[in-house]
Design a protein around this motif. Structure first.
Motif, PDB file in Angstrom:
ATOM      1  N   SER A  10      51.566  56.177  12.173  1.00 31.01           N
ATOM      2  CA  SER A  10      51.658  55.309  13.503  1.00 31.01           C
ATOM      3  C   SER A  10      50.390  55.636  14.263  1.00 31.01           C
ATOM      4  N   ALA A  68      47.071  54.433  13.278  1.00 33.59           N
ATOM      5  CA  ALA A  68      46.901  52.735  13.818  1.00 33.59           C
ATOM      6  C   ALA A  68      46.936  52.556  15.433  1.00 33.59           C
ATOM      7  N   ASN A  69      47.352  53.787  16.087  1.00 29.63           N
ATOM      8  CA  ASN A  69      47.483  53.660  17.588  1.00 29.63           C
ATOM      9  C   ASN A  69      46.952  54.809  18.074  1.00 29.63           C
ATOM     10  N   THR A  78      54.125  39.337   7.198  1.00 36.21           N
ATOM     11  CA  THR A  78      54.732  40.466   6.964  1.00 36.21           C
ATOM     12  C   THR A  78      56.266  40.440   6.304  1.00 36.21           C
ATOM     13  N   GLN A 136      53.340  49.647  12.264  1.00 32.82           N
ATOM     14  CA  GLN A 136      51.983  49.906  12.067  1.00 32.82           C
ATOM     15  C   GLN A 136      51.527  48.438  12.093  1.00 32.82           C
ATOM     16  N   ARG A 137      52.341  47.211  11.632  1.00 34.14           N
ATOM     17  CA  ARG A 137      51.867  46.000  11.814  1.00 34.14           C
ATOM     18  C   ARG A 137      51.804  45.445  13.349  1.00 34.14           C
ATOM     19  N   ARG A 163      50.870  47.224  15.670  1.00 36.58           N
ATOM     20  CA  ARG A 163      49.864  47.737  16.355  1.00 36.58           C
ATOM     21  C   ARG A 163      48.582  47.271  15.836  1.00 36.58           C
ATOM     22  N   SER A 164      48.634  46.926  14.391  1.00 42.10           N
ATOM     23  CA  SER A 164      47.351  46.309  13.973  1.00 42.10           C
ATOM     24  C   SER A 164      47.064  44.929  14.269  1.00 42.10           C
ATOM     25  N   GLY A 197      45.839  45.217  17.911  1.00 40.77           N
ATOM     26  CA  GLY A 197      44.536  46.000  18.104  1.00 40.77           C
ATOM     27  C   GLY A 197      43.609  44.732  17.988  1.00 40.77           C
ATOM     28  N   GLN A 198      43.826  43.730  17.006  1.00 44.17           N
ATOM     29  CA  GLN A 198      43.099  42.685  16.694  1.00 44.17           C
ATOM     30  C   GLN A 198      43.064  41.594  17.737  1.00 44.17           C
TER      31      GLN A 198
END
Length: 412
Positions: free
Chosen positions: A5, A8-9, A198, A403-404, A406-407, A410-411
């Motif tokens: 985590s 990812a962040n 997901t 994780q998803r 934050r992913s 981020g995008q």
């Protein structure tokens, strides 16, 4: 947070989700309370939950905040809930809300999507069941059997929301969480990009099961081959198939019994199931406990020689993720499961249970194998807890979900 985590962040910025759910609060759905109330906060993700009202006291359940609608006549309750959802989304601020998320609500989800777009807040849809398809199928079935105006209106609602879901909500959502790989494949076939979906199957809170329950049996049921089932006895689950399997089992093991740990929404449904057992000649060998506290249910389950998870096959239910077989494996109980896609994956990956076809004969054959070699069955089942901890515990699922979020944020 975990190292994954943190990767990812990098800033470790806490996240806040406003989640609209169709359930009454407090809810006891593990994929809401355990995932969002217990484990995601460990990854710095807090959730404000909005749901329907009930008479039950409202504990925190680990959420950052909880809001529920007032109760009254049905139409007033539904309108009150809709307005609460809309008002909550309208009040969301970008500096205090990172994600607006709707769960299994199409019309309100579309409204939330629009407001989220106007506010510049990412929108996520969480899809745990094919609600529209289920509503359409039920309405058409009732109409074929003489249904009236209400069923036509339900059908119309289902058709309108089906179009809205696939053409607006899923297409324009920033991300979509689905219940299973089978559901992901189905939605991909409807044009939803795989890259923004997901799968999050059901899991088990292994911390709760850290201490194995003490096995217990009903008085008078000691020393007989015992098959158990834990869960709802709703007619849609076709539990009569398990009763039919017992009839076949008793040809080899005449004293075998079936313990049904659960209940049905209507008492008439339980009576019909017990009548089916009596008509099949196994009435005295079937017992329904009714709903029990988890600790008591697990004690009775642990006292059985084998536990069965039968899940009907079909387009809609094939996208579901059965929970009971996960609990069986987590408890280290010899487990039988028919070939629902998600259940099949779990059985094959874990090699801790007995995968069967969706027939009474196949279920009976697997049960007889367990009864014939209880020591060998226990050794095979012993690997179940390790598999669930590694693959289907909410600890692991929460890490994937965090994780998803934050992913894609981020995008975004």
């Amino acid at each position: 947070m975990t190292q994954a985590s943190q990767a990812a962040n990098p800033t470790n910025k806490p996240l806040r989700i406003l989640q609209l759910v169709p359930e009454t609060l407090p809810t006891f759905r593990a994929d809401v309370t355990v995932l969002f109330g217990k484990y995601l906060p460990r990854h710095g993700i807090a959730t404000d939950v909005v749901g329907k009202g009930s008479q039950a006291p409202l504990p925190e359940q680990g959420f950052a905040s909880t809001r529920r609608s007032t109760m009254g006549k049905r139409w007033r309750t539904e309108l009150g809930f809709a307005w609460l959802c809309i008002r909550s989304v309208l009040q969301a601020r970008r500096d205090h809300c990172d994600v607006i998320q709707a769960r299994d609500m199409v019309s309100l989800g579309a409204v939330a999507l629009l407001i989220a777009r106007l506010k510049g807040i990412p929108f996520v849809y969480w899809m745990s069941f094919l609600m529209c398809e289920g509503r359409i199928d039920r309405a058409r079935s009732r109409l074929r059997n003489g249904g009236g105006l209400r069923d036509r209106l339900v059908l119309l609602k289902g058709l309108v929301e089906y179009w809205l879901l696939y053409n607006v909500v899923l297409r324009h959502a920033d991300h979509v969480f689905v219940q299973s790989d089978a559901m992901l494949d189905l939605l991909a076939g409807q044009g939803v990009p795989r890259g923004k979906m997901t799968p999050v199957p059901m899991g088990v809170d292994m911390e709760v099961l850290a201490t194995r329950p003490t096995p217990r049996r009903l008085p008078g049921w000691e020393g007989v081959p015992l098959l158990a089932y834990l869960g709802t006895l709703d007619p849609l689950r076709d539990i009569h198939m398990v009763v039919d399997a017992l009839v076949i089992i008793r040809r080899t093991y005449p004293t075998a019994r079936l313990l049904l740990i659960g209940d049905a929404p209507q008492r008439a449904d339980v009576d019909a199931l017990l009548k089916h057992a009596a008509d099949s000649g196994v009435g005295e060998a079937v017992h329904v406990t009714g709903w029990l506290p988890s600790a008591q249910a697990w004690e009775l389950l642990a006292g059985a020689d084998a536990a069965v998870s039968y899940f009907p096959r079909g387009k809609i239910l094939d996208t579901n993720s059965p929970t009971k077989v996960l609990e069986y494996l987590a408890l280290g109980i010899p487990s039988l499961g028919n070939d629902n896609p998600d259940q099949r994956n779990v059985m094959l990956e874990s090699d801790a249970g007995w995968l069967t076809a969706s027939t009474p004969e196949a279920l009976a054959e697997a049960a007889c194998m367990v009864f014939a070699d209880p020591q060998g069955a226990s050794r095979r089942a012993a690997s179940g807890p390790r598999y669930i901890e590694a693959k289907r515990s909410y600890r692991v699922l929460a890490e994937t979900v965090a994780q998803r979020y934050r992913s894609f944020l981020g995008q975004h």
